[in-house]
Design a protein around this motif. Structure first.
Motif, mmCIF file in Angstrom:
data_model
loop_
_atom_site.group_PDB
_atom_site.id
_atom_site.type_symbol
_atom_site.label_atom_id
_atom_site.label_comp_id
_atom_site.label_asym_id
_atom_site.label_seq_id
_atom_site.Cartn_x
_atom_site.Cartn_y
_atom_site.Cartn_z
ATOM 1 N N LEU A 149 0.728 -1.342 0.006
ATOM 2 C CA LEU A 149 0.032 0.022 -0.006
ATOM 3 C C LEU A 149 1.018 1.366 0.228
ATOM 4 O O LEU A 149 0.789 2.286 -0.997
ATOM 5 C CB LEU A 149 -0.989 -0.127 0.994
ATOM 6 C CG LEU A 149 -1.773 1.302 1.484
ATOM 7 C CD1 LEU A 149 -2.592 1.609 0.210
ATOM 8 C CD2 LEU A 149 -2.594 1.190 2.588
ATOM 9 N N GLU A 150 1.904 1.482 0.879
ATOM 10 C CA GLU A 150 2.754 2.534 1.071
ATOM 11 C C GLU A 150 3.449 2.803 -0.271
ATOM 12 O O GLU A 150 3.694 3.688 -0.861
ATOM 13 C CB GLU A 150 3.376 2.651 2.250
ATOM 14 C CG GLU A 150 2.583 2.796 3.889
ATOM 15 C CD GLU A 150 3.473 2.826 4.829
ATOM 16 O OE1 GLU A 150 4.432 2.918 4.746
ATOM 17 O OE2 GLU A 150 2.657 3.138 5.737
ATOM 18 N N ASP A 179 3.735 5.734 -2.917
ATOM 19 C CA ASP A 179 4.787 6.449 -3.381
ATOM 20 C C ASP A 179 5.027 6.465 -4.598
ATOM 21 O O ASP A 179 5.787 7.304 -5.408
ATOM 22 C CB ASP A 179 6.085 5.835 -2.396
ATOM 23 C CG ASP A 179 5.812 6.025 -0.895
ATOM 24 O OD1 ASP A 179 4.867 6.920 -0.469
ATOM 25 O OD2 ASP A 179 6.454 5.506 -0.012
ATOM 26 N N VAL A 180 5.247 5.325 -5.263
ATOM 27 C CA VAL A 180 5.335 5.092 -6.759
ATOM 28 C C VAL A 180 4.360 6.235 -7.478
ATOM 29 O O VAL A 180 4.849 6.758 -8.451
ATOM 30 C CB VAL A 180 4.907 3.771 -7.462
ATOM 31 C CG1 VAL A 180 4.732 3.534 -8.843
ATOM 32 C CG2 VAL A 180 6.152 2.845 -6.828
ATOM 33 N N GLY A 181 3.157 6.328 -7.132
ATOM 34 C CA GLY A 181 2.315 7.336 -7.703
ATOM 35 C C GLY A 181 2.692 8.913 -7.520
ATOM 36 O O GLY A 181 2.471 9.706 -8.025
ATOM 37 N N ASN A 182 3.573 9.195 -6.535
ATOM 38 C CA ASN A 182 3.991 10.385 -6.149
ATOM 39 C C ASN A 182 5.273 10.862 -6.940
ATOM 40 O O ASN A 182 5.789 12.039 -6.515
ATOM 41 C CB ASN A 182 4.268 10.592 -4.465
ATOM 42 C CG ASN A 182 3.084 10.783 -3.760
ATOM 43 O OD1 ASN A 182 2.085 11.289 -4.548
ATOM 44 N ND2 ASN A 182 2.920 10.114 -2.851
ATOM 45 N N GLU A 190 14.296 0.841 -8.948
ATOM 46 C CA GLU A 190 15.531 0.928 -7.660
ATOM 47 C C GLU A 190 14.912 1.768 -6.738
ATOM 48 O O GLU A 190 15.056 1.287 -5.437
ATOM 49 C CB GLU A 190 16.584 1.771 -8.397
ATOM 50 C CG GLU A 190 17.634 1.906 -7.374
ATOM 51 C CD GLU A 190 18.961 1.597 -8.015
ATOM 52 O OE1 GLU A 190 20.078 1.908 -7.150
ATOM 53 O OE2 GLU A 190 18.977 0.820 -9.070
ATOM 54 N N GLN A 191 14.265 2.713 -6.928
ATOM 55 C CA GLN A 191 13.788 3.703 -5.523
ATOM 56 C C GLN A 191 13.225 2.953 -4.654
ATOM 57 O O GLN A 191 13.168 3.061 -3.525
ATOM 58 C CB GLN A 191 13.265 4.920 -6.145
ATOM 59 C CG GLN A 191 12.751 5.845 -4.836
ATOM 60 C CD GLN A 191 13.029 7.152 -5.223
ATOM 61 O OE1 GLN A 191 13.658 7.670 -6.024
ATOM 62 N NE2 GLN A 191 12.606 7.830 -4.200
ATOM 63 N N PHE A 192 12.298 2.171 -4.990
ATOM 64 C CA PHE A 192 10.873 1.262 -4.146
ATOM 65 C C PHE A 192 11.280 -0.135 -3.997
ATOM 66 O O PHE A 192 10.571 -0.792 -3.489
ATOM 67 C CB PHE A 192 9.666 1.710 -4.786
ATOM 68 C CG PHE A 192 9.339 3.109 -4.818
ATOM 69 C CD1 PHE A 192 9.317 3.756 -3.722
ATOM 70 C CD2 PHE A 192 9.411 3.747 -5.959
ATOM 71 C CE1 PHE A 192 9.169 5.213 -3.649
ATOM 72 C CE2 PHE A 192 8.982 5.123 -6.078
ATOM 73 C CZ PHE A 192 8.905 6.046 -4.881
#
Length: 184
Positions: A80-81, A85-88, A98-100
């Motif tokens: 969920l989180e 965050d991917v959408g932001n 890589e980031q997530f």
């Protein structure tokens, strides 16, 4: 006012209907594959035809125009989180994989990757883009689908205002589907 009801803004009716589970959509191409969060999707027909809203404000829009294919990934509640965050941020300037900490897996029929951490992945091709210019609505056809059986994964749904609900209890009423037994 009509009886016990209060007026509700027409511009927010999507929150009353809530289109379906929050998704992540991937496309191939560019410096890295794009991945975006999507809350506007729907089944269209029982033959694997689906629809998603993806507009020019998303990096995925251009990639989908070029490649004509994508993967629709369904994250479980454990993501969920990460999904929010991917959408932001934008795939135009961020390697979201890589980031997530997302793991791309090869698909069987499209160049876009599956997302290993998701509970299901649907490989899709664009079959109709006549509604894209007017409504940002892409009609897709599933080519292959993958899921993790027996995970008991819970999907989540964006309520349209930054709040989410999770999929509830499953009620098995297949025995009552007398008009549509072929759908059970």
């Amino acid at each position: 006012m009509s009886g016990p009801f209060e007026s509700y803004p027409v511009s927010l009716v999507h929150r009353l209907i809530e289109p379906g589970p929050t998704l992540m959509i991937t496309t191939a191409g560019g410096e890295w594959p794009t991945v975006m969060t999507n809350g506007f999707s729907m089944p269209v027909r029982h033959d694997g035809t689906l629809a998603v809203v993806i507009g020019p404000w998303d990096a995925t829009y251009g990639a989908l125009h070029r490649s004509r294919e994508c993967v629709i990934a369904i994250p479980g509640l454990d993501l969920l989180e990460t999904t929010v965050d991917v959408g932001n941020c934008s795939s135009a300037d961020t390697d979201k994989w890589e980031q997530f900490g997302l793991t791309p897996l090869p698909a069987s029929s499209v160049q876009a990757p599956l997302i290993a951490e998701c509970t299901a992945n649907i490989e899709c091709a664009v079959v109709d883009d006549t509604l894209v210019e007017s409504y940002d609505l892409w009609i897709l056809r599933a080519r292959a689908a993958w899921h993790l059986p027996e995970t008991g994964a819970v999907e989540f749904h964006h309520r349209g205002n930054g709040t989410f609900s999770e999929t509830g209890t499953v009620h098995d009423l297949r025995h009552r589907m007398t008009k549509w037994p072929h759908l059970t």
